[in-house]
Scaffold this active site. Sequence first.
Site, PDB file in Angstrom:
ATOM      1  N   TYR A 154      15.064 -18.495  43.214  1.00  0.00           N
ATOM      2  CA  TYR A 154      16.477 -18.816  42.945  1.00  0.00           C
ATOM      3  C   TYR A 154      17.081 -17.814  41.947  1.00  0.00           C
ATOM      4  O   TYR A 154      18.178 -17.283  42.175  1.00  0.00           O
ATOM      5  CB  TYR A 154      16.557 -20.245  42.416  1.00  0.00           C
ATOM      6  CG  TYR A 154      17.947 -20.756  42.120  1.00  0.00           C
ATOM      7  CD1 TYR A 154      18.790 -21.184  43.153  1.00  0.00           C
ATOM      8  CD2 TYR A 154      18.418 -20.839  40.813  1.00  0.00           C
ATOM      9  CE1 TYR A 154      20.062 -21.669  42.871  1.00  0.00           C
ATOM     10  CE2 TYR A 154      19.683 -21.327  40.527  1.00  0.00           C
ATOM     11  CZ  TYR A 154      20.505 -21.747  41.555  1.00  0.00           C
ATOM     12  OH  TYR A 154      21.754 -22.234  41.279  1.00  0.00           O
ATOM     13  N   LYS A 158      20.131 -15.138  42.539  1.00  0.00           N
ATOM     14  CA  LYS A 158      21.366 -15.186  41.748  1.00  0.00           C
ATOM     15  C   LYS A 158      21.585 -13.876  40.990  1.00  0.00           C
ATOM     16  O   LYS A 158      22.718 -13.456  40.787  1.00  0.00           O
ATOM     17  CB  LYS A 158      21.337 -16.384  40.794  1.00  0.00           C
ATOM     18  CG  LYS A 158      21.338 -17.739  41.517  1.00  0.00           C
ATOM     19  CD  LYS A 158      22.599 -17.901  42.352  1.00  0.00           C
ATOM     20  CE  LYS A 158      22.723 -19.273  42.988  1.00  0.00           C
ATOM     21  NZ  LYS A 158      23.945 -19.424  43.782  1.00  0.00           N
TER      22      LYS A 158
HETATM   23  P1  NAI Z   1      24.966 -28.785  46.118  1.00  0.00           P
HETATM   24  O1  NAI Z   1      23.578 -28.814  46.588  1.00  0.00           O
HETATM   25  O2  NAI Z   1      25.556 -30.047  45.566  1.00  0.00           O
HETATM   26  O3  NAI Z   1      25.931 -28.234  47.263  1.00  0.00           O
HETATM   27  C1  NAI Z   1      25.600 -27.086  48.016  1.00  0.00           C
HETATM   28  C2  NAI Z   1      26.301 -27.174  49.358  1.00  0.00           C
HETATM   29  O4  NAI Z   1      25.893 -26.034  50.127  1.00  0.00           O
HETATM   30  C3  NAI Z   1      25.900 -28.415  50.176  1.00  0.00           C
HETATM   31  O5  NAI Z   1      27.055 -29.053  50.677  1.00  0.00           O
HETATM   32  C4  NAI Z   1      25.022 -27.841  51.284  1.00  0.00           C
HETATM   33  O6  NAI Z   1      25.087 -28.584  52.497  1.00  0.00           O
HETATM   34  C5  NAI Z   1      25.619 -26.460  51.447  1.00  0.00           C
HETATM   35  N1  NAI Z   1      24.678 -25.545  52.116  1.00  0.00           N
HETATM   36  C6  NAI Z   1      23.332 -25.434  51.890  1.00  0.00           C
HETATM   37  N2  NAI Z   1      22.793 -24.550  52.730  1.00  0.00           N
HETATM   38  C7  NAI Z   1      23.806 -24.065  53.490  1.00  0.00           C
HETATM   39  C8  NAI Z   1      23.869 -23.132  54.563  1.00  0.00           C
HETATM   40  N3  NAI Z   1      22.774 -22.496  55.019  1.00  0.00           N
HETATM   41  N4  NAI Z   1      25.078 -22.879  55.137  1.00  0.00           N
HETATM   42  C9  NAI Z   1      26.180 -23.519  54.697  1.00  0.00           C
HETATM   43  N5  NAI Z   1      26.181 -24.423  53.712  1.00  0.00           N
HETATM   44  C10 NAI Z   1      25.005 -24.697  53.107  1.00  0.00           C
HETATM   45  O7  NAI Z   1      25.032 -27.622  45.020  1.00  0.00           O
HETATM   46  P2  NAI Z   1      26.035 -27.363  43.800  1.00  0.00           P
HETATM   47  O8  NAI Z   1      25.392 -27.848  42.565  1.00  0.00           O
HETATM   48  O9  NAI Z   1      27.398 -27.810  44.147  1.00  0.00           O
HETATM   49  O10 NAI Z   1      25.981 -25.773  43.735  1.00  0.00           O
HETATM   50  C11 NAI Z   1      26.929 -24.929  44.375  1.00  0.00           C
HETATM   51  C12 NAI Z   1      26.619 -23.494  44.017  1.00  0.00           C
HETATM   52  O11 NAI Z   1      26.615 -23.349  42.594  1.00  0.00           O
HETATM   53  C13 NAI Z   1      25.227 -23.027  44.483  1.00  0.00           C
HETATM   54  O12 NAI Z   1      25.279 -21.693  44.878  1.00  0.00           O
HETATM   55  C14 NAI Z   1      24.385 -23.168  43.230  1.00  0.00           C
HETATM   56  O13 NAI Z   1      23.284 -22.314  43.249  1.00  0.00           O
HETATM   57  C15 NAI Z   1      25.401 -22.780  42.170  1.00  0.00           C
HETATM   58  N6  NAI Z   1      25.064 -23.251  40.836  1.00  0.00           N
HETATM   59  C16 NAI Z   1      24.951 -24.591  40.558  1.00  0.00           C
HETATM   60  C17 NAI Z   1      24.626 -25.021  39.283  1.00  0.00           C
HETATM   61  C18 NAI Z   1      24.493 -26.444  38.921  1.00  0.00           C
HETATM   62  O14 NAI Z   1      24.106 -26.743  37.768  1.00  0.00           O
HETATM   63  N7  NAI Z   1      24.794 -27.395  39.797  1.00  0.00           N
HETATM   64  C19 NAI Z   1      24.388 -24.039  38.198  1.00  0.00           C
HETATM   65  C20 NAI Z   1      24.540 -22.676  38.593  1.00  0.00           C
HETATM   66  C21 NAI Z   1      24.860 -22.304  39.870  1.00  0.00           C
END
Ligand code: NAI
Length: 246
Positions: A154, A158
């Site tokens: 991961y 990133k």
């Molecule tokens: P989440 O898991 O709640 O949402 C991610 C979304 O991406 C989901 O709706 C999922 O279905 C979709 N997804 C997964 N694989 C996919 C694919 N192959 N094609 C299309 N859609 C796909 O995650 P969250 O927490 O909302 O994170 C969003 C972004 O922010 C991610 O890139 C994550 O790495 C990044 N991030 C999140 C942090 C956190 O603390 N929650 C911290 C730093 C970065």
Amino acid sequence: MKLSERVAIVTGAGRGIGAAIARKLAENGAKVALVDINENDLKARVEEIEKNGGTAKYFLCDVSDWEQVNQTVEQVNKLWGKIDILVNNAGITKDNLILRMTPEDWDAVMRVNLKGAFLFTKAVVRPMMRNKYGKIVNISSVVGIFGNAGQANYSASKAGLLGFTKSVAKEFAKKGVRCNAVAPGFIETDMTKSLPEDVKNTFINNTPLGYPGSPDDVANVVVFLCSPESDYITGEIIRVDGGMAM
Ligand code: NAI
């Protein structure tokens, strides 16, 4: 409204940070294409946006599949005539210590988090260049800056996004396309809900502001980076992390 007449694509928009970004872009007047692999979530998010008077449509698409990505971008272009904004937000985790991490878990995370951003960027830059305008925002993470034991795949994906962001910014600046990254810290979403309590506490203890961020905290900065107010910013990384990575 600062984004009226703008057309935006947000990946991973079914829930969490991506859903908040899609909602806020729509609140600011953009027509928003929500991309995800979860159709139920997508339907619910589009209904919410429409109920608030916004314009949105959903596209079931796996960001790691070139055919699907290309088709989605073509459909959005056909529907609304252009693409001004792309937010590469879709991301997954498959955490493990390196000794236990499988090559498959490495590949899966790279495919979605890094290759997905490359594929969507590749598909949208042509329409953006035609209009001599575009805003691309990649959602990275603070662990891409300082690394994290148990998240080598991961963190590498990133960190890769940060190099990718700067390369895109340099490659397309003369064509009017800006590309920036947002690096969130610990944000309360479904992704972080399942983390063990001690891991959550460590993150919060390492956050000077002392509390987790919300999806809206990230979305506010993304909207700024998508708006004309940030037109002189490209290749930048903005942390939204309560001070964690300073
Ligand atoms: P989440 O898991 O709640 O949402 C991610 C979304 O991406 C989901 O709706 C999922 O279905 C979709 N997804 C997964 N694989 C996919 C694919 N192959 N094609 C299309 N859609 C796909 O995650 P969250 O927490 O909302 O994170 C969003 C972004 O922010 C991610 O890139 C994550 O790495 C990044 N991030 C999140 C942090 C956190 O603390 N929650 C911290 C730093 C970065």
